[in-house]
Structure formats: structure tokens, C-alpha cells
Design a protein around this motif. Sequence first.
Motif, short mmCIF file in Angstrom:
data_model
loop_
_atom_site.label_atom_id
_atom_site.label_comp_id
_atom_site.label_asym_id
_atom_site.label_seq_id
_atom_site.Cartn_x
_atom_site.Cartn_y
_atom_site.Cartn_z
N ARG A 16 42.58 32.46 32.36
CA ARG A 16 41.96 32.64 33.68
C ARG A 16 43.01 32.94 34.74
O ARG A 16 42.78 33.75 35.65
N ILE A 17 44.17 32.26 34.65
CA ILE A 17 45.25 32.52 35.61
C ILE A 17 45.73 33.96 35.48
O ILE A 17 45.94 34.67 36.48
N LYS A 18 45.89 34.42 34.23
CA LYS A 18 46.31 35.79 34.00
C LYS A 18 45.30 36.77 34.59
O LYS A 18 45.67 37.76 35.23
N GLY A 19 44.02 36.48 34.39
CA GLY A 19 42.98 37.34 34.95
C GLY A 19 42.97 37.33 36.47
O GLY A 19 42.72 38.35 37.12
N ALA A 20 43.26 36.14 37.05
CA ALA A 20 43.29 36.03 38.52
C ALA A 20 44.43 36.86 39.10
O ALA A 20 44.26 37.53 40.13
N PHE A 21 45.60 36.83 38.45
CA PHE A 21 46.71 37.65 38.93
C PHE A 21 46.40 39.14 38.78
O PHE A 21 46.78 39.95 39.63
N SER A 22 45.70 39.51 37.70
CA SER A 22 45.30 40.92 37.52
C SER A 22 44.32 41.36 38.60
O SER A 22 44.32 42.51 39.03
N GLY A 23 43.48 40.39 39.02
CA GLY A 23 42.48 40.71 40.04
C GLY A 23 43.07 40.95 41.41
O GLY A 23 42.41 41.53 42.28
N ILE A 24 44.32 40.50 41.63
CA ILE A 24 44.95 40.69 42.93
C ILE A 24 45.08 42.18 43.25
O ILE A 24 44.84 42.61 44.39
N LEU A 25 45.44 42.99 42.25
CA LEU A 25 45.59 44.43 42.47
C LEU A 25 44.26 45.05 42.87
O LEU A 25 44.19 45.84 43.82
N VAL A 26 43.19 44.67 42.16
CA VAL A 26 41.86 45.20 42.50
C VAL A 26 41.48 44.76 43.91
O VAL A 26 40.94 45.54 44.70
N GLY A 27 41.78 43.50 44.21
CA GLY A 27 41.46 42.99 45.54
C GLY A 27 42.18 43.74 46.65
O GLY A 27 41.60 44.03 47.69
N LEU A 28 43.45 44.05 46.42
CA LEU A 28 44.22 44.78 47.43
C LEU A 28 43.67 46.19 47.64
O LEU A 28 43.64 46.71 48.76
N ILE A 29 43.23 46.82 46.53
CA ILE A 29 42.64 48.17 46.64
C ILE A 29 41.35 48.12 47.46
O ILE A 29 41.11 48.94 48.34
N MET A 30 40.50 47.11 47.17
CA MET A 30 39.25 46.96 47.92
C MET A 30 39.54 46.64 49.38
O MET A 30 38.86 47.14 50.29
N PHE A 31 40.54 45.80 49.62
CA PHE A 31 40.94 45.42 50.98
C PHE A 31 41.34 46.66 51.78
O PHE A 31 40.88 46.86 52.91
N ALA A 32 42.16 47.52 51.18
CA ALA A 32 42.60 48.74 51.86
C ALA A 32 41.44 49.71 52.06
O ALA A 32 41.30 50.35 53.12
N ALA A 33 40.58 49.83 51.04
CA ALA A 33 39.45 50.77 51.12
C ALA A 33 38.47 50.37 52.22
O ALA A 33 37.84 51.24 52.84
N SER A 34 38.34 49.07 52.49
CA SER A 34 37.39 48.61 53.51
C SER A 34 37.77 49.12 54.90
O SER A 34 36.90 49.45 55.70
N PHE A 35 39.08 49.20 55.19
CA PHE A 35 39.52 49.71 56.50
C PHE A 35 39.12 51.18 56.66
O PHE A 35 38.65 51.60 57.72
N VAL A 36 39.31 51.95 55.59
CA VAL A 36 38.97 53.37 55.63
C VAL A 36 37.47 53.54 55.85
O VAL A 36 37.02 54.35 56.67
N LEU A 37 36.68 52.76 55.10
CA LEU A 37 35.22 52.84 55.22
C LEU A 37 34.75 52.48 56.62
O LEU A 37 33.93 53.19 57.22
N LEU A 38 35.27 51.38 57.16
CA LEU A 38 34.84 50.92 58.49
C LEU A 38 35.22 51.91 59.58
O LEU A 38 34.41 52.22 60.46
N PHE A 39 36.44 52.43 59.52
CA PHE A 39 36.89 53.37 60.55
C PHE A 39 36.10 54.68 60.45
O PHE A 39 35.65 55.23 61.47
N TRP A 40 35.92 55.17 59.22
CA TRP A 40 35.16 56.42 59.03
C TRP A 40 33.73 56.26 59.51
O TRP A 40 33.17 57.17 60.15
N ASN A 41 33.11 55.12 59.24
CA ASN A 41 31.72 54.89 59.62
C ASN A 41 31.52 54.97 61.12
O ASN A 41 30.53 55.52 61.60
N GLU A 42 32.47 54.41 61.88
CA GLU A 42 32.34 54.46 63.34
C GLU A 42 32.44 55.89 63.85
O GLU A 42 31.69 56.29 64.74
N GLY A 43 33.34 56.66 63.27
CA GLY A 43 33.44 58.07 63.66
C GLY A 43 32.18 58.83 63.32
O GLY A 43 31.70 59.65 64.11
#
Length: 387
Positions: A16-43
Motif C-alpha cells: 500500500r505504501i508503494k502504491g501511495a508513493f506511485s499515486g503521488i505522480l498521478v496526483g501532481l498531474i491532476m493538480f496541475a491539470a486543474s489549474f489549466v481547466l479552471l483558467f480556461w473555463n473562465e476565459g
Amino acid sequence: MVHEFKETSSQSWFSRIKGAFSGILVGLIMFAASFVLLFWNEGRAVQTHKTLQEGAAGVASVDSQRIDPTYEGKLVHITGKADTQETLSDPDFNISVKALRLQRQVEMLQWHEESKSETRKKLGGGTETVTTYSYKTRWSDRLVNSANFRHPEGHENPASFPMESLSKQAGRVTVGAFLLTPGQISRISKMETLALKKSNRPPKKLMGKGRLQNGVMYFGSKSQNKVGDFRVLYQVVYPTQVSLVAKQSGQGLVGYKAKAGGTIDMLSLGNFPAESMFKSAIAQNKVMTWVLRFVGLMVMFIGLKLVLRVFSVLADVVPIFGNIVGAGTGLIAFLVALCLSLITIAVAWIYYRPMIGGILLVIAIGVAVFAQMRVKKAQAPQELAAD
């Protein structure tokens, strides 16, 4: 008929710890993508709003029965009956009807797999998951690949459909003197059921194998339906009243490019004045804006949860501690996501609309201060205990 199978699986704490560390990369990608989505949506929201305001101020309602060259290249509004002289047919079942669109839908009775899981934490950080696989039969117009089932034995589906679905659309549809584009025709979605009759005989290869029931033709078993049986039903779009707002171009109506950058090409079922159509479009834009804001917030929240998940997994050696840490990181992730989402929206509005953006920025700062106070309040008892 429903078949159920249960499977129990376990996962160790280290896995589970190994899976949690692997999930950090996915989380960071989603975190970055959310800024793009929010900014684009307002425009997108601002551009759409300005486009609709511009259109509402400059649209002209014209008589659909004649094309006035005066309005060539301008934004116009018309109402009338979307009609055609074409006859759409399906010779396989002897179908012939004057319509805007004719659709033959073929559905086959197939097995479908559903699964649900319940996970229980164990002392030591591991988990035990019980997964229940359910198999049911239902009609579907898409092929379900049973080879991908967890338990395919006894739940095999046919490899192909015995007959293809069919969709036909009239090539020439008019509203008065105006000719509609294929895209506009496809948006006339007032589908009605076309009941089959005894005179609608199936192809020769299926002759004598079908039975008619409530306007639908069934093929296969004579009594109780079995996997692999299929049915044929028809839907049709008849000529109907519509309202359109678009640019007059020759004999037709096409998308109008506004100065704000957006395109106006609206079609509604029924007779509606231009003002009503624009009000409806503005309301839809607001709803879409809030939906995408919520989606952006949730993407950021889930991304942060994945980044912070490793802390709750580490604390899961004693499940109750893991639950407490998980609740805490979840609250922190939500507050941070809410704060950053508001800041992103505020920055976007400062870029597109400075006054409203400034107000949102103040609200975002307030949320940030509140989140910081909550964190300090949560840390205070721990510091006292340490002393």
C-alpha cells in the motif's frame, strides 16, 4: 437472471505504501491539470457571455418565407417548420417515411458485468477487500466483450451483431425559404418511436424467425428471450417547428463569428423569440461555468488527496490512527483546493474582468487565512502534549 461471485483479496502495508508513493505522480498531474481547466473555463465563460450579449444586441428577426438580401452576412432569427420533401427508407424492413431522420436500432440481449468492493483495514496496515461480481442480462445496442469479464464461464456473449444499426438523414431540409446545414439538421432531436407493423417484413434470411411485439421485431427464442437474441426498433424525427439564430449566407444559415471571438449558431425546438433564445443560452453558459468550476475543484482535491495519501497509509499500522490522519489530510486537501481554485478563478477574472476578479481574490485570501487558523488549532493540542 442474476449470477453473483465473491472474491477476497489482501494487500500488505508495504504494498500500500508503494502504491501511495506511485499515486503521488498521478496526483501532481491532476493538480496541475486543474489549474489549466479552471483558467480556461473562465476565459470560455467570459467569451461566450460577451458573444451572446453582442448577438442579442444585433440580431434581427426576419420572415422565414423569403430571403431578404438586405440581411446578407448579418445575424438573423427565424422561426418555422423544418420540413423536407425527401423520403427516407430501409428496404430491409420495407420502411418508407417522410422524415428528417430515420434510425434503425438493433439491440442484442447480452451479459453485463457489474462489480462492487468493500475494503476493511487490518491491524498492521494491511487491507482485506471483498469484491462482488454480478452478471445480468439486458438489451444493448453495443457489443459487450465477455472475454474481459472476471468470470466469463457461463457468461459468453456473441462475437458480433447479427444485424447492423442504421441511421439516415435528409439531405435537404428547409425552414421556409432557408436551407439548413447537416449540423443544424442533426440537432433537431425530437425522436419518436416508429412502430413496426405486420407489413414490415424482415429480410429473407430472417423470414419466419421474427415475432412482432408492441411495434418491435424480436428474433431468436420463440418464448423466453435468451442471450444472443436481438430486436429491431425504429425511431424517426418528423418535420417540426424550430427557431434559429445564425448568420444569413446565401440561401442558408451558418455560424456567425462575433467580434468577441465566439460563434453563434443556435437552434431550439418550437417557436421562440430571439430574446428568449439568448436568455436561455446565457443561463446555460452560467450552468456550464459552475459545473466546470466544480469539476476543476474536484480534480484538484483528488490530486491533493493522492499526494497526501501516503501519510494516512503510514498511520494505518493502527487503523484508527490512519482514519484520523486520513480525515485530517482530506480536510486540508479540500481547504487548499478550495483556496487555490478561488485564487485561480480570481486571477483569470483579473485577466478577463479586473473588478470581479479582485473581489474573488479577497474571498480566496479569506479562505486561506481560515485554513491556516484551522491547521494551527489542530497543532496546538499536539504541542501542549509534547511540553
